[in-house]
Design a protein around this motif. Structure first.
Motif, PDB file in Angstrom:
ATOM      1  N   UNK A 169       0.823  -1.213   0.000  1.00 22.58           N
ATOM      2  CA  UNK A 169       0.000   0.000   0.000  1.00 22.58           C
ATOM      3  C   UNK A 169       0.858   1.265   0.000  1.00 22.58           C
ATOM      4  N   UNK A 170       2.157   1.107   0.244  1.00 21.61           N
ATOM      5  CA  UNK A 170       3.096   2.223   0.213  1.00 21.61           C
ATOM      6  C   UNK A 170       4.477   1.649  -0.075  1.00 21.61           C
ATOM      7  N   UNK A 171       5.503   2.501  -0.034  1.00 20.43           N
ATOM      8  CA  UNK A 171       6.833   2.007  -0.369  1.00 20.43           C
ATOM      9  C   UNK A 171       7.295   0.919   0.593  1.00 20.43           C
ATOM     10  N   UNK A 172       7.114   1.121   1.874  1.00 21.96           N
ATOM     11  CA  UNK A 172       7.616   0.169   2.867  1.00 21.96           C
ATOM     12  C   UNK A 172       6.969  -1.203   2.715  1.00 21.96           C
ATOM     13  N   UNK A 173       5.645  -1.258   2.615  1.00 18.02           N
ATOM     14  CA  UNK A 173       4.963  -2.552   2.501  1.00 18.02           C
ATOM     15  C   UNK A 173       5.216  -3.197   1.135  1.00 18.02           C
ATOM     16  N   UNK A 260      -2.950   5.624 -10.955  1.00 18.84           N
ATOM     17  CA  UNK A 260      -4.141   4.773 -10.831  1.00 18.84           C
ATOM     18  C   UNK A 260      -3.790   3.295 -10.876  1.00 18.84           C
ATOM     19  N   UNK A 261      -2.510   2.998 -11.150  1.00 22.21           N
ATOM     20  CA  UNK A 261      -2.084   1.607 -11.188  1.00 22.21           C
ATOM     21  C   UNK A 261      -2.183   0.956 -12.549  1.00 22.21           C
ATOM     22  N   UNK A 262      -2.356   1.748 -13.613  1.00 19.73           N
ATOM     23  CA  UNK A 262      -2.344   1.180 -14.962  1.00 19.73           C
ATOM     24  C   UNK A 262      -0.918   0.755 -15.285  1.00 19.73           C
ATOM     25  N   UNK A 263      -0.745  -0.453 -15.779  1.00 17.64           N
ATOM     26  CA  UNK A 263       0.574  -1.007 -16.069  1.00 17.64           C
ATOM     27  C   UNK A 263       0.628  -1.520 -17.504  1.00 17.64           C
ATOM     28  N   UNK A 264       1.827  -1.741 -18.042  1.00 14.22           N
ATOM     29  CA  UNK A 264       1.919  -2.362 -19.368  1.00 14.22           C
ATOM     30  C   UNK A 264       1.197  -3.704 -19.421  1.00 14.22           C
ATOM     31  N   UNK A 265       1.295  -4.474 -18.331  1.00 13.47           N
ATOM     32  CA  UNK A 265       0.607  -5.759 -18.299  1.00 13.47           C
ATOM     33  C   UNK A 265      -0.900  -5.609 -18.390  1.00 13.47           C
ATOM     34  N   UNK A 266      -1.445  -4.608 -17.710  1.00 10.50           N
ATOM     35  CA  UNK A 266      -2.892  -4.420 -17.758  1.00 10.50           C
ATOM     36  C   UNK A 266      -3.345  -4.014 -19.156  1.00 10.50           C
ATOM     37  N   UNK A 267      -2.509  -3.268 -19.863  1.00  8.31           N
ATOM     38  CA  UNK A 267      -2.833  -2.890 -21.249  1.00  8.31           C
ATOM     39  C   UNK A 267      -2.839  -4.129 -22.137  1.00  8.31           C
ATOM     40  N   UNK A 268      -1.817  -4.985 -21.985  1.00  8.30           N
ATOM     41  CA  UNK A 268      -1.725  -6.201 -22.800  1.00  8.30           C
ATOM     42  C   UNK A 268      -2.911  -7.124 -22.508  1.00  8.30           C
ATOM     43  N   UNK A 269      -3.299  -7.242 -21.249  1.00  6.05           N
ATOM     44  CA  UNK A 269      -4.456  -8.082 -20.910  1.00  6.05           C
ATOM     45  C   UNK A 269      -5.745  -7.499 -21.486  1.00  6.05           C
ATOM     46  N   UNK A 270      -5.863  -6.174 -21.447  1.00  8.70           N
ATOM     47  CA  UNK A 270      -7.068  -5.531 -21.965  1.00  8.70           C
ATOM     48  C   UNK A 270      -7.205  -5.701 -23.476  1.00  8.70           C
ATOM     49  N   UNK A 320       4.760  -0.717  -8.984  1.00  5.07           N
ATOM     50  CA  UNK A 320       5.466   0.362  -9.679  1.00  5.07           C
ATOM     51  C   UNK A 320       5.211   1.731  -9.060  1.00  5.07           C
ATOM     52  N   UNK A 321       3.954   2.099  -8.877  1.00  6.19           N
ATOM     53  CA  UNK A 321       3.626   3.446  -8.402  1.00  6.19           C
ATOM     54  C   UNK A 321       4.034   3.675  -6.955  1.00  6.19           C
TER      55      UNK A 321
END
Length: 452
Positions: A169-173, A260-270, A320-321
């Motif tokens: 949920x953040x950098x540490x976790x 928003x958490x959009x990633x290259x993987x999410x684009x490929x899946x979409x 990533x974000x």
């Protein structure tokens, strides 16, 4: 009790092309010619039988109705295609890191060297970058198997490792998600310490691991690492001049997608059934820019492997974000943390790496001021010519040579020099092979012109 799943051991022949810009053009011509001739990979009979026999057989209705053109079985089979390019033998294993579903880390371990002999050597752990997998190191494995006991490992939630729900949920976790699972993997493998090599975002995580567990890392090798420099003050201002300009609007859109958490993987899946085509275009273009381009056989197996690991259920990619801000600037830059590093560190970059080698050089200079070098290669920065961010794919022999120079203190005396010479011989041999192929293409073209 946690039990690891051993998936098999494989071995076959390798095909490696050449390197200069002229030869890259020839490789592309050769690629087109092979596709026209429907040429098949050059593998031995046993390995070819194994690959064909264990290809997944999906019901016809699933192939027609599914949106994403992937499955775990197909991904495993695609990796087998990568392993079929190697001369060395490899054990494939899913190592559990927690008593929960999908909490396992996919691991490749060399059983023999490229020459067929048993090879132990120092433990070398290879960790891929964002959106990549252990298969990205395939061009290096035969050469490195001559000296090391290699563990090529997919980070949890990536590659062919388990894909649990991402809990960061953040950098540490987020760092905990990766670093604690890697530590659990180390314990399962019974490794007290090892040489740790991380690429890109995997380099950032590898550095974070070495900072957290210095007693477990003999030497840290950062290959085109992400997250080193501090973001320049006012960096965003270059995109905020004219609020109505296309440049500004694109920056706002990309920033919103990133956060928003959009990633290259999410684009490929979409993209569903159009995803494999996008990956193929990327592989064909991206890996012919520098050094040694992928030939037709390599492109066919690599694009399949790349697609299947990219189209798998999203998990670790959502980190990533939490680690990087838009523009790939780290929320906690390594430049502000690596002065605390207690282990030897070496940086390896491609000459045209978009991760600026100057950032690694600045950190090396800072380290020179705060501590003495622990070994000759400590604080060193290697820049490999005619290569980009994927330096190990684009210049495999030169990358291996750089790694042998870096790790010479951990190898038998004098062996690093011999290994480097062998890599250079291999590189020159591959160049000569393609030069001969270029000459054959030229002769064939002349014959066609004569007939016209």
């Amino acid at each position: 009790m946690l039990a690891s799943r051993r998936l098999g051991t494989f071995a076959v022949n390798t095909v490696v092309p050449s390197q200069s810009s002229v030869l890259r053009v020839a490789a592309r011509l050769k690629h087109e010619a092979r596709l026209m001739a429907h040429e098949q990979p050059n593998v031995d009979t046993a390995a070819d039988y194994l690959t064909r026999a264990e290809a997944p057989h999906l019901p016809w209705w699933m192939k027609v109705t599914r949106w994403r053109q992937t499955s775990k079985q197909e991904a495993v089979h695609a990796e087998r295609g990568i392993l079929n390019l190697l001369r060395s033998k490899w054990q494939v294993e899913d190592v559990p890191v927690a008593p929960k579903p999908e909490h396992y880390m996919h691991t490749l371990t060399n059983v023999t060297s490229a020459e067929g002999g048993q090879q132990q050597g120092p433990a070398l752990v290879l960790m891929p970058g964002y959106g990549a997998g252990t298969g990205f190191f395939y061009r290096n494995l035969d050469g490195l198997s001559r000296a090391f006991k290699i563990f090529a490992v997919d980070w949890l939630g990536t590659g062919l490792s388990g894909r649990p729900a991402f809990t960061g949920t953040d950098r540490a976790t987020t760092e905990d998600f990766f670093l604690e699972s890697l530590n659990a993997w180390r314990e399962k493998q019974g490794l007290k310490s090892f040489i740790l090599v991380g690429h890109s975002l995997g380099g950032y995580l590898a550095a974070s691991y070495a900072l957290r567990h210095p007693d477990q890392v003999d030497h840290l090798v950062l290959v085109g690492p992400a997250g080193i420099p501090v973001k320049p003050e006012g960096w965003e201002s270059r995109f905020s001049g004219d609020a109505s300009s296309l440049r500004t609007q694109l920056y706002k859109l990309s920033t919103k997608a990133w956060m928003s958490g959009v990633t290259p993987g999410s684009v490929i899946r979409a993209l569903g059934p159009w995803g494999p085509g996008l990956v193929e275009k990327y592989v064909t273009g991206r890996f012919s820019m520098h050094g040694q381009p992928l030939d037709a056989v390599e492109q066919n197996v690599f694009k399949d492997y790349f697609y299947h690991i990219a189209a798998a259920r999203g998990s670790g990619e959502y980190a990533l974000r939490h680690i990087l801000a838009p523009g790939a600037w780290a929320h906690a830059p390594l430049a502000e943390r690596l002065h605390e590093l207690k282990v030897p560190v070496t940086f390896i970059y491609g000459e045209h790496d978009w991760m600026n080698p100057a950032a690694g050089a600045e950190v090396a200079q800072q380290l020179d001021k705060v501590r003495a070098k622990k070994v000759a290669s400590d604080h060193a920065v290697e820049v490999v010519p005619d290569s980009g961010h994927f330096v190990f794919l684009e210049q495999p022999q030169r990358f291996n040579a750089a790694l042998f120079r870096t790790t010479a203190p951990y190898l038998p005396k004098g062996s690093a020099e011999k290994l480097i010479q062998q890599e250079e011989q291999d590189r020159l041999q591959k160049m000569q092979q393609l030069r001969q192929e270029v000459q054959g293409i030229d002769v064939g073209q002349q014959a066609v012109n004569t007939l016209r």
